[in-house]
Design a protein around this motif. Structure first.
Motif, PDB file in Angstrom:
ATOM      1  N   LEU A  11      45.219  38.681  46.368  1.00 44.34           N
ATOM      2  CA  LEU A  11      44.484  38.328  47.588  1.00 44.34           C
ATOM      3  C   LEU A  11      43.075  38.883  47.421  1.00 44.34           C
ATOM      4  O   LEU A  11      42.906  40.065  47.112  1.00 44.34           O
ATOM      5  CB  LEU A  11      45.155  38.977  48.801  1.00 44.34           C
ATOM      6  CG  LEU A  11      44.428  38.875  50.144  1.00 44.34           C
ATOM      7  CD1 LEU A  11      44.285  37.428  50.585  1.00 44.34           C
ATOM      8  CD2 LEU A  11      45.193  39.671  51.205  1.00 44.34           C
ATOM      9  N   ILE A  57      39.783  42.640  45.192  1.00 47.54           N
ATOM     10  CA  ILE A  57      41.053  42.033  44.841  1.00 47.54           C
ATOM     11  C   ILE A  57      42.196  43.020  45.093  1.00 47.54           C
ATOM     12  O   ILE A  57      42.125  44.176  44.693  1.00 47.54           O
ATOM     13  CB  ILE A  57      41.038  41.564  43.362  1.00 47.54           C
ATOM     14  CG1 ILE A  57      42.309  40.774  43.017  1.00 47.54           C
ATOM     15  CG2 ILE A  57      40.826  42.710  42.385  1.00 47.54           C
ATOM     16  CD1 ILE A  57      42.204  39.998  41.696  1.00 47.54           C
ATOM     17  N   ASN A  58      43.196  42.563  45.825  1.00 48.04           N
ATOM     18  CA  ASN A  58      44.461  43.294  45.932  1.00 48.04           C
ATOM     19  C   ASN A  58      45.465  42.577  45.044  1.00 48.04           C
ATOM     20  O   ASN A  58      45.722  41.374  45.252  1.00 48.04           O
ATOM     21  CB  ASN A  58      44.975  43.316  47.379  1.00 48.04           C
ATOM     22  CG  ASN A  58      44.257  44.322  48.243  1.00 48.04           C
ATOM     23  OD1 ASN A  58      43.182  44.031  48.751  1.00 48.04           O
ATOM     24  ND2 ASN A  58      44.818  45.512  48.401  1.00 48.04           N
ATOM     25  N   LEU A  59      45.998  43.281  44.077  1.00 45.67           N
ATOM     26  CA  LEU A  59      46.963  42.681  43.154  1.00 45.67           C
ATOM     27  C   LEU A  59      48.366  42.905  43.697  1.00 45.67           C
ATOM     28  O   LEU A  59      48.770  44.042  43.978  1.00 45.67           O
ATOM     29  CB  LEU A  59      46.776  43.281  41.765  1.00 45.67           C
ATOM     30  CG  LEU A  59      45.441  42.828  41.145  1.00 45.67           C
ATOM     31  CD1 LEU A  59      44.942  43.816  40.114  1.00 45.67           C
ATOM     32  CD2 LEU A  59      45.564  41.443  40.528  1.00 45.67           C
ATOM     33  N   LEU A  60      49.118  41.811  43.867  1.00 45.16           N
ATOM     34  CA  LEU A  60      50.397  41.861  44.572  1.00 45.16           C
ATOM     35  C   LEU A  60      51.592  41.852  43.631  1.00 45.16           C
ATOM     36  O   LEU A  60      52.681  42.299  43.991  1.00 45.16           O
ATOM     37  CB  LEU A  60      50.497  40.670  45.524  1.00 45.16           C
ATOM     38  CG  LEU A  60      49.287  40.422  46.433  1.00 45.16           C
ATOM     39  CD1 LEU A  60      49.523  39.175  47.278  1.00 45.16           C
ATOM     40  CD2 LEU A  60      49.025  41.616  47.337  1.00 45.16           C
TER      41      LEU A  60
END
Lengths: 141, 141, 141, 141
Positions: B128, B84-87
């Motif tokens: 994402l 998980i990429n935290l935006l």
């Protein structure tokens, strides 16, 4: 308790998600955190095992607090990215997440977490996580 | 409801974690799933935003069920790995996770999930995720 | 060529690795980069397919230059982390990597790259990558 | 050399990418592989450091061969997914990648690789990688 203990526990106690999951901070040391949690019925997936979100949550928090131990008192930390490899089902008496700092930094802190399921006192690794934490200013008085 | 709807919902309803988080299945289509969840006080982190574990949980489930839509009826699915990429912070009226299959397969299914925070009807992407799901035999009647 | 083209190409031409792999910059647009490369015999793995390192290298460069297009002229960029899911063997006439910015930022830029193998003009996706790029000051005149 | 050594080296010698990068297999043990490589001018990025693709390539191969050591003789292995966190620039006399198996399996093998830059005999970690390898039948006699 040391100042470090107090600071980390005060922050941890504000994570409602950790309380919901029954998670406890079981070790605080510079660059290293251990969190223990039961596999509550409220946190299971369709087969009755712990949901990946449970394993992730305690692994992520362990990694984040490991990063926070190395930062100044007026700092907080947020997760930028983290990957989890699930190695075995989350089943057993309880879970233990051990997070540690792999590379400290002012802008980015690279972390690693390992999560274990404990059954009759025996540990089995169920997850491996690597991630990046970002220091931010502390926003609460 | 179609047979696919019924099958996915029956499985989803057994994920206690989704109920704990207040998550609902809002779309079921071949290879695509949408899950919606409030940001409940029980799922927050230390700054009052949704915990990364909340965002992860619904994103992971959306991805997993997207994979399950493409498998035979006697199949279930488990997460092998997911990143998980935290935006942006999980703040707003509610979260929406949209999962879809990027590459189907018999042994491995590659999936992508996007999570959005909705405020006053406007969506902002907050995460994402990409991962790998593994089909397994269904273990419960 | 626009100023953006010139700036990105000048930087790309200094990546010896891209030249070694025969890679060309085939599209430059704000937030989007395309790189094309043959599958040279020097970049294969044990089965004669392109090595994961070839696919990774062009996907990573496409993502990094996509980030660079959105930064001031005196900036450069480095990869902080990137994950690759390999979907199919790297086999065909050539590879195309398309990188784009998912979320711009001053401290961190989240990027996505897709890599395709082209055979007789038909594209097949062989990799999906997500990562984080970090802006740094440009160090070379 | 043991049978294991011979088998792994024979496979490694077919990876043209490893020869292009000047990489050597420096340790073969059950579940563990070490690969050493210079930072050749042909594998640099725009600042003159080793390209992320160089670090990735040797780290990925070390992880893959670590998996292969635990598989039957008629097996080969491919990378399903792998993530790299870059910790420091690839600069120094040479790079060393150490891959090991975290969890063996028949369908999926979870691996970890660490890459170090060596300068005047001192090692500095420059990358941390975690991934999943998939056993496949060996396709070449």
């Amino acid at each position: 308790m040391t100042n470090l203990d107090i600071r980390i526990r005060e922050n941890f106690d504000r994570q409602a998600m950790m309380q919901t999951l029954g998670a406890k901070l079981t070790r605080v040391a510079p660059g290293e955190i251990e969190i223990s949690a039961p596999i509550l019925p409220l946190a299971t997936q369709q087969q009755g095992f712990g949901h990946a979100g449970l394993t992730f949550s305690i692994g992520d928090s362990a990694a984040g607090y490991a990063a926070l131990t190395l930062l100044p008192e007026d700092s907080d930390v947020v997760t930028s990215e983290i990957k989890i490899n699930l190695l075995a089902p989350a089943v057993g008496d309880r879970l233990i997440a051990r997070g540690r700092v792999v590379r400290p930094g002012k802008r980015l802190i690279v972390v690693l977490s390992e999560v274990f399921a404990v059954t009759d006192g025996r540990e089995k690794q169920i997850a491996l996580m690597t991630g990046t934490m970002v220091p931010i200013p502390k926003t609460r008085g």
